[in-house]
Design a protein around this motif. Structure first.
Motif, mmCIF file in Angstrom:
data_model
loop_
_atom_site.group_PDB
_atom_site.id
_atom_site.type_symbol
_atom_site.label_atom_id
_atom_site.label_comp_id
_atom_site.label_asym_id
_atom_site.label_seq_id
_atom_site.Cartn_x
_atom_site.Cartn_y
_atom_site.Cartn_z
ATOM 1 N N LYS A 76 -4.647 8.503 27.795
ATOM 2 C CA LYS A 76 -4.597 7.808 29.085
ATOM 3 C C LYS A 76 -5.229 6.552 29.352
ATOM 4 C CE LYS A 76 -2.229 11.504 30.662
ATOM 5 N NZ LYS A 76 -0.649 11.339 30.129
ATOM 6 N N GLN A 77 -5.593 5.822 28.087
ATOM 7 C CA GLN A 77 -6.055 4.405 28.159
ATOM 8 C C GLN A 77 -4.965 3.665 27.938
ATOM 9 O OE1 GLN A 77 -9.447 3.858 28.976
ATOM 10 N NE2 GLN A 77 -9.178 6.148 29.477
ATOM 11 N N LEU A 78 -5.146 2.482 28.742
ATOM 12 C CA LEU A 78 -3.962 1.277 28.609
ATOM 13 C C LEU A 78 -4.278 0.800 27.246
ATOM 14 C CD1 LEU A 78 -1.861 -0.191 30.047
ATOM 15 C CD2 LEU A 78 -3.712 -1.678 30.699
ATOM 16 N N GLN A 79 -3.250 0.627 26.389
ATOM 17 C CA GLN A 79 -3.450 -0.029 24.868
ATOM 18 C C GLN A 79 -2.824 -1.617 25.215
ATOM 19 O OE1 GLN A 79 -4.660 2.149 22.758
ATOM 20 N NE2 GLN A 79 -4.522 3.375 24.229
ATOM 21 N N THR A 80 -3.217 -2.505 24.146
ATOM 22 C CA THR A 80 -2.941 -3.471 24.143
ATOM 23 C C THR A 80 -2.007 -3.900 22.820
ATOM 24 O OG1 THR A 80 -5.225 -4.268 24.682
ATOM 25 C CG2 THR A 80 -3.746 -6.029 23.591
ATOM 26 N N ILE A 81 -0.887 -4.510 23.101
ATOM 27 C CA ILE A 81 0.297 -4.758 22.210
ATOM 28 C C ILE A 81 0.132 -6.105 21.993
ATOM 29 C CG2 ILE A 81 2.679 -4.518 21.857
ATOM 30 C CD1 ILE A 81 2.963 -2.046 23.424
ATOM 31 N N VAL A 82 -0.008 -6.392 20.786
ATOM 32 C CA VAL A 82 -0.120 -7.740 20.183
ATOM 33 C C VAL A 82 1.093 -8.313 19.479
ATOM 34 C CG1 VAL A 82 -1.512 -9.432 19.033
ATOM 35 C CG2 VAL A 82 -2.584 -7.503 20.193
ATOM 36 N N PHE A 83 1.762 -9.247 19.772
ATOM 37 C CA PHE A 83 2.691 -9.901 18.929
ATOM 38 C C PHE A 83 2.464 -10.561 17.865
ATOM 39 C CE2 PHE A 83 4.553 -8.836 22.986
ATOM 40 C CZ PHE A 83 5.997 -8.621 22.671
ATOM 41 N N LEU A 84 2.730 -10.229 16.753
ATOM 42 C CA LEU A 84 2.151 -10.833 15.348
ATOM 43 C C LEU A 84 3.255 -12.099 15.043
ATOM 44 C CD1 LEU A 84 1.564 -7.677 13.510
ATOM 45 C CD2 LEU A 84 -0.041 -8.803 14.742
ATOM 46 N N ALA A 85 2.556 -12.934 14.222
ATOM 47 C CA ALA A 85 3.170 -14.151 14.098
ATOM 48 C C ALA A 85 4.692 -13.957 13.038
ATOM 49 C CB ALA A 85 2.338 -15.285 12.888
ATOM 50 N N ASP A 86 4.658 -12.751 12.319
ATOM 51 C CA ASP A 86 6.013 -12.441 11.794
ATOM 52 C C ASP A 86 7.020 -11.634 12.505
ATOM 53 O OD1 ASP A 86 5.009 -9.709 12.175
ATOM 54 O OD2 ASP A 86 4.878 -9.377 9.765
ATOM 55 N N GLY A 87 6.692 -11.577 13.845
ATOM 56 C CA GLY A 87 7.531 -11.033 14.936
ATOM 57 C C GLY A 87 7.345 -9.485 15.129
#
Length: 93
Positions: A76-87
């Motif tokens: 129930k915690q908001l996650q961070t989704i990070v876009f990486l250089a390789d897509g």
């Protein structure tokens, strides 16, 4: 702030975008928004994978989003989704 699921249509996503611009222009540096293509329970995730079997980019993104969706439902915690250089994408827990 909302932490959870809300349904949003195309028209309202435009409104959300404008609200985020206003927040940013007012000094808010971090505006976390994660949008899922659907509730990613097992049944719906599998259905998306079958329907879009030929679209590897969508399947890759949704696989990463599924991980974030599962973590959110567990913690129930908001996650961070990070876009990486390789897509690819990574989800921080």
């Amino acid at each position: 702030m909302t932490i959870g699921c809300i349904p949003i249509t195309n028209d309202y996503i435009k409104e959300l975008y404008l609200i985020c611009i206003e927040a940013r222009n007012s000094g808010q540096d971090n505006i976390p928004v994660t949008i899922f293509p659907a509730r990613l329970d097992r049944e719906r995730y599998d259905a998306l994978c079958i329907k879009y079997n030929d679209d590897k980019d969508k399947l890759s993104l949704w696989s990463d989003l599924k991980n974030g969706y599962d973590i959110f439902n567990r913690t129930k915690q908001l996650q961070t989704i990070v876009f990486l250089a390789d897509g690819r994408h990574t989800v921080t827990e």
